[in-house]
Design a protein around this motif. Structure first.
Motif, PDB file in Angstrom:
ATOM      1  N   ASP A 189       0.836  -1.200   0.000  1.00 23.01           N
ATOM      2  CA  ASP A 189       0.000   0.000   0.000  1.00 23.01           C
ATOM      3  C   ASP A 189       0.875   1.257   0.000  1.00 23.01           C
ATOM      4  OD1 ASP A 189      -2.699   0.833  -0.105  1.00 23.01           O
ATOM      5  OD2 ASP A 189      -2.591   1.508   1.962  1.00 23.01           O
ATOM      6  N   PHE A 190       1.967   1.228   0.758  1.00 20.35           N
ATOM      7  CA  PHE A 190       2.902   2.355   0.799  1.00 20.35           C
ATOM      8  C   PHE A 190       3.505   2.581  -0.590  1.00 20.35           C
ATOM      9  CE2 PHE A 190       7.232   3.962   1.321  1.00 20.35           C
ATOM     10  CZ  PHE A 190       7.005   5.120   2.050  1.00 20.35           C
ATOM     11  N   ILE A 191       3.931   1.503  -1.242  1.00 21.41           N
ATOM     12  CA  ILE A 191       4.527   1.612  -2.570  1.00 21.41           C
ATOM     13  C   ILE A 191       3.517   2.172  -3.563  1.00 21.41           C
ATOM     14  CG2 ILE A 191       5.359   0.248  -4.530  1.00 21.41           C
ATOM     15  CD1 ILE A 191       6.771  -1.563  -2.481  1.00 21.41           C
ATOM     16  N   ARG A 192       2.298   1.707  -3.502  1.00 18.90           N
ATOM     17  CA  ARG A 192       1.269   2.186  -4.427  1.00 18.90           C
ATOM     18  C   ARG A 192       1.084   3.700  -4.307  1.00 18.90           C
ATOM     19  NH1 ARG A 192      -4.260  -0.675  -3.703  1.00 18.90           N
ATOM     20  NH2 ARG A 192      -4.055   0.258  -1.624  1.00 18.90           N
ATOM     21  N   ASN A 193       1.144   4.209  -3.083  1.00 19.81           N
ATOM     22  CA  ASN A 193       0.910   5.630  -2.858  1.00 19.81           C
ATOM     23  C   ASN A 193       2.140   6.500  -3.087  1.00 19.81           C
ATOM     24  OD1 ASN A 193      -1.800   5.229  -2.124  1.00 19.81           O
ATOM     25  ND2 ASN A 193      -1.222   4.743  -0.014  1.00 19.81           N
ATOM     26  N   LYS A 194       3.337   5.956  -2.789  1.00 13.89           N
ATOM     27  CA  LYS A 194       4.546   6.786  -2.815  1.00 13.89           C
ATOM     28  C   LYS A 194       5.481   6.479  -3.988  1.00 13.89           C
ATOM     29  CE  LYS A 194       3.474   8.821   1.071  1.00 13.89           C
ATOM     30  NZ  LYS A 194       3.106  10.262   1.105  1.00 13.89           N
ATOM     31  N   TYR A 195       5.534   5.239  -4.415  1.00 16.84           N
ATOM     32  CA  TYR A 195       6.471   4.832  -5.472  1.00 16.84           C
ATOM     33  C   TYR A 195       5.742   3.954  -6.491  1.00 16.84           C
ATOM     34  CZ  TYR A 195       9.938   6.374  -2.060  1.00 16.84           C
ATOM     35  OH  TYR A 195      10.671   7.114  -1.165  1.00 16.84           O
ATOM     36  N   PRO A 196       4.827   4.532  -7.253  1.00 18.90           N
ATOM     37  CA  PRO A 196       3.988   3.726  -8.159  1.00 18.90           C
ATOM     38  C   PRO A 196       4.757   3.004  -9.261  1.00 18.90           C
ATOM     39  CG  PRO A 196       3.695   6.083  -8.560  1.00 18.90           C
ATOM     40  CD  PRO A 196       4.473   5.964  -7.292  1.00 18.90           C
ATOM     41  N   ASN A 197       5.998   3.410  -9.523  1.00 18.58           N
ATOM     42  CA  ASN A 197       6.797   2.734 -10.549  1.00 18.58           C
ATOM     43  C   ASN A 197       7.548   1.526 -10.007  1.00 18.58           C
ATOM     44  OD1 ASN A 197       6.052   4.543 -12.610  1.00 18.58           O
ATOM     45  ND2 ASN A 197       7.620   6.006 -11.948  1.00 18.58           N
ATOM     46  N   CYS A 198       7.481   1.331  -8.690  1.00 21.26           N
ATOM     47  CA  CYS A 198       8.143   0.176  -8.066  1.00 21.26           C
ATOM     48  C   CYS A 198       7.218  -1.035  -8.150  1.00 21.26           C
ATOM     49  CB  CYS A 198       8.475   0.494  -6.613  1.00 21.26           C
ATOM     50  SG  CYS A 198       9.245  -0.873  -5.714  1.00 21.26           S
ATOM     51  N   ARG A 199       7.786  -2.183  -8.485  1.00 22.42           N
ATOM     52  CA  ARG A 199       7.001  -3.418  -8.605  1.00 22.42           C
ATOM     53  C   ARG A 199       7.601  -4.498  -7.711  1.00 22.42           C
ATOM     54  NH1 ARG A 199       7.721  -7.919 -12.312  1.00 22.42           N
ATOM     55  NH2 ARG A 199       5.834  -9.196 -12.376  1.00 22.42           N
ATOM     56  N   VAL A 200       6.757  -5.127  -6.907  1.00 21.29           N
ATOM     57  CA  VAL A 200       7.203  -6.254  -6.084  1.00 21.29           C
ATOM     58  C   VAL A 200       7.117  -7.519  -6.921  1.00 21.29           C
ATOM     59  CG1 VAL A 200       6.734  -7.644  -4.038  1.00 21.29           C
ATOM     60  CG2 VAL A 200       6.516  -5.156  -3.924  1.00 21.29           C
ATOM     61  N   LYS A 201       8.256  -8.161  -7.117  1.00 24.89           N
ATOM     62  CA  LYS A 201       8.340  -9.358  -7.964  1.00 24.89           C
ATOM     63  C   LYS A 201       7.983 -10.623  -7.181  1.00 24.89           C
ATOM     64  CE  LYS A 201       9.743 -11.979 -11.466  1.00 24.89           C
ATOM     65  NZ  LYS A 201       8.931 -12.122 -12.696  1.00 24.89           N
ATOM     66  N   GLU A 202       8.688 -10.846  -6.056  1.00 28.73           N
ATOM     67  CA  GLU A 202       8.469 -12.056  -5.258  1.00 28.73           C
ATOM     68  C   GLU A 202       8.308 -11.702  -3.785  1.00 28.73           C
ATOM     69  OE1 GLU A 202      11.061 -15.517  -6.151  1.00 28.73           O
ATOM     70  OE2 GLU A 202      12.100 -14.163  -7.536  1.00 28.73           O
ATOM     71  N   VAL A 203       7.489 -12.467  -3.100  1.00 28.89           N
ATOM     72  CA  VAL A 203       7.306 -12.331  -1.655  1.00 28.89           C
ATOM     73  C   VAL A 203       7.492 -13.692  -1.001  1.00 28.89           C
ATOM     74  CG1 VAL A 203       5.682 -11.835   0.210  1.00 28.89           C
ATOM     75  CG2 VAL A 203       5.729 -10.361  -1.809  1.00 28.89           C
ATOM     76  N   ILE A 204       8.342 -13.753   0.014  1.00 30.90           N
ATOM     77  CA  ILE A 204       8.476 -14.964   0.823  1.00 30.90           C
ATOM     78  C   ILE A 204       7.807 -14.693   2.164  1.00 30.90           C
ATOM     79  CG2 ILE A 204      10.059 -16.515   2.025  1.00 30.90           C
ATOM     80  CD1 ILE A 204      12.071 -16.106  -0.200  1.00 30.90           C
ATOM     81  N   LEU A 205       6.832 -15.509   2.501  1.00 35.42           N
ATOM     82  CA  LEU A 205       6.106 -15.404   3.773  1.00 35.42           C
ATOM     83  C   LEU A 205       6.604 -16.503   4.700  1.00 35.42           C
ATOM     84  CD1 LEU A 205       2.528 -15.035   2.237  1.00 35.42           C
ATOM     85  CD2 LEU A 205       3.922 -13.175   3.169  1.00 35.42           C
ATOM     86  N   ILE A 206       7.065 -16.132   5.889  1.00 33.53           N
ATOM     87  CA  ILE A 206       7.563 -17.113   6.857  1.00 33.53           C
ATOM     88  C   ILE A 206       6.718 -17.008   8.118  1.00 33.53           C
ATOM     89  CG2 ILE A 206       9.562 -17.953   8.144  1.00 33.53           C
ATOM     90  CD1 ILE A 206      11.339 -16.401   6.182  1.00 33.53           C
ATOM     91  N   GLU A 207       6.104 -18.108   8.511  1.00 37.20           N
ATOM     92  CA  GLU A 207       5.181 -18.068   9.649  1.00 37.20           C
ATOM     93  C   GLU A 207       4.864 -19.500  10.112  1.00 37.20           C
ATOM     94  OE1 GLU A 207       2.616 -17.523  12.561  1.00 37.20           O
ATOM     95  OE2 GLU A 207       3.595 -15.799  11.619  1.00 37.20           O
ATOM     96  N   PRO A 208       4.968 -19.792  11.418  1.00 35.88           N
ATOM     97  CA  PRO A 208       4.679 -21.146  11.908  1.00 35.88           C
ATOM     98  C   PRO A 208       3.190 -21.481  11.994  1.00 35.88           C
ATOM     99  CG  PRO A 208       5.341 -19.731  13.727  1.00 35.88           C
ATOM    100  CD  PRO A 208       5.554 -18.940  12.474  1.00 35.88           C
ATOM    101  N   SER A 209       2.326 -20.476  12.046  1.00 37.59           N
ATOM    102  CA  SER A 209       0.883 -20.739  12.133  1.00 37.59           C
ATOM    103  C   SER A 209       0.311 -20.982  10.745  1.00 37.59           C
ATOM    104  CB  SER A 209       0.160 -19.552  12.771  1.00 37.59           C
ATOM    105  OG  SER A 209      -1.240 -19.634  12.557  1.00 37.59           O
ATOM    106  N   THR A 210      -0.270 -22.164  10.545  1.00 38.79           N
ATOM    107  CA  THR A 210      -0.843 -22.502   9.240  1.00 38.79           C
ATOM    108  C   THR A 210      -2.014 -21.603   8.900  1.00 38.79           C
ATOM    109  OG1 THR A 210      -0.163 -24.811   9.479  1.00 38.79           O
ATOM    110  CG2 THR A 210      -1.892 -24.351   7.868  1.00 38.79           C
ATOM    111  N   ILE A 211      -2.896 -21.373   9.855  1.00 42.11           N
ATOM    112  CA  ILE A 211      -4.085 -20.562   9.574  1.00 42.11           C
ATOM    113  C   ILE A 211      -3.703 -19.121   9.274  1.00 42.11           C
ATOM    114  CG2 ILE A 211      -4.593 -19.941  11.982  1.00 42.11           C
ATOM    115  CD1 ILE A 211      -7.567 -20.429  11.252  1.00 42.11           C
ATOM    116  N   ALA A 212      -2.684 -18.597   9.953  1.00 42.58           N
ATOM    117  CA  ALA A 212      -2.262 -17.219   9.723  1.00 42.58           C
ATOM    118  C   ALA A 212      -1.575 -17.072   8.371  1.00 42.58           C
ATOM    119  CB  ALA A 212      -1.341 -16.749  10.845  1.00 42.58           C
ATOM    120  N   ILE A 213      -0.681 -18.004   8.023  1.00 44.57           N
ATOM    121  CA  ILE A 213       0.049 -17.864   6.762  1.00 44.57           C
ATOM    122  C   ILE A 213      -0.884 -18.062   5.567  1.00 44.57           C
ATOM    123  CG2 ILE A 213       0.820 -20.260   6.398  1.00 44.57           C
ATOM    124  CD1 ILE A 213       3.582 -19.081   5.656  1.00 44.57           C
TER     125      ILE A 213
END
Length: 206
Positions: A104-128
């Motif tokens: 959301d920050f990037i969309r508002n402040k740096y619209p030319n920036c693109r997130v290519k990959e995201v790694i999510l790390i979390e032990p809770s199955t329901i949360a991840i």
């Protein structure tokens, strides 16, 4: 009442405020002590959640706080952190509020920036699983890797990106948890040492 996933997947470009609103609505049928005092049912955000109720209570209680803290943290990153394409690691991602706040920050402040990959790390199955749904709802072209483990069980191969872009590492309310091994995290960060890392840390007090 529709489930969290049913509601969220109908939205586009979701924000932390949207997620908070959904979680609050999910508590409307809960007993009054849960509706009025959701923070009493969160385990202080340290427990590994296994129920939707815990997830809803956490965001209902702390969603607005997360939104404000993350925005301040991201504003203090250098402009160079928001190159044309970047990768993200969300450590102890919970329901992905850190990544959603960043997007959301990037969309508002740096619209030319693109997130290519995201790694999510979390032990809770329901949360991840919620984190994955939230990020997919925000941007369907983002490549997402879920690592449903504690930090100490994450391997080097799991944390490698397929693309060599500078990385923003998000630590939300995790570095001050007693059982987190900071040395192990440092070693994992070095796996993608061929790129620059911009590390953002927020906690209940900072």
């Amino acid at each position: 009442m529709p489930t969290y996933h049913e509601i969220v997947t109908q939205k586009t470009n979701i924000t932390i405020a949207d997620i908070t609103s959904v979680c609050v609505s999910q508590l409307q049928s809960a007993p009054s002590d849960i509706r009025n005092f959701p923070y009493m049912h969160t385990g202080r955000g340290v427990d590994i959640y296994d129920e939707d109720l815990q997830c809803n209570c956490y965001v209902a209680a702390y969603g607005k706080m997360h939104e404000k803290k993350l925005d301040i943290a991201f504003r203090n990153l250098p402009i160079v952190a928001f190159a044309s394409e970047i990768n993200v690691v969300d450590w102890g991602c919970g329901q992905g509020l850190g990544t959603i706040g960043l997007l959301d920050f990037i969309r508002n402040k740096y619209p030319n920036c693109r997130v290519k990959e995201v790694i999510l790390i979390e032990p809770s199955t329901i949360a991840i699983n919620r984190a994955e749904v939230n990020v997919k709802t925000w941007g369907r072209n983002i490549e997402i890797k879920k690592i449903n483990k504690k930090f100490e069980d994450v391997t080097d191969d799991e944390i490698r990106f397929s693309s060599a872009y500078d990385t923003i590492d998000i630590f939300s309310n995790i570095l001050d948890v007693e059982y987190v091994d900071l040395r192990a995290i440092t070693q994992l960060l070095s796996v993608n040492s061929n790129v620059a890392h911009h590390i953002t840390c927020v906690s209940p007090y900072y």
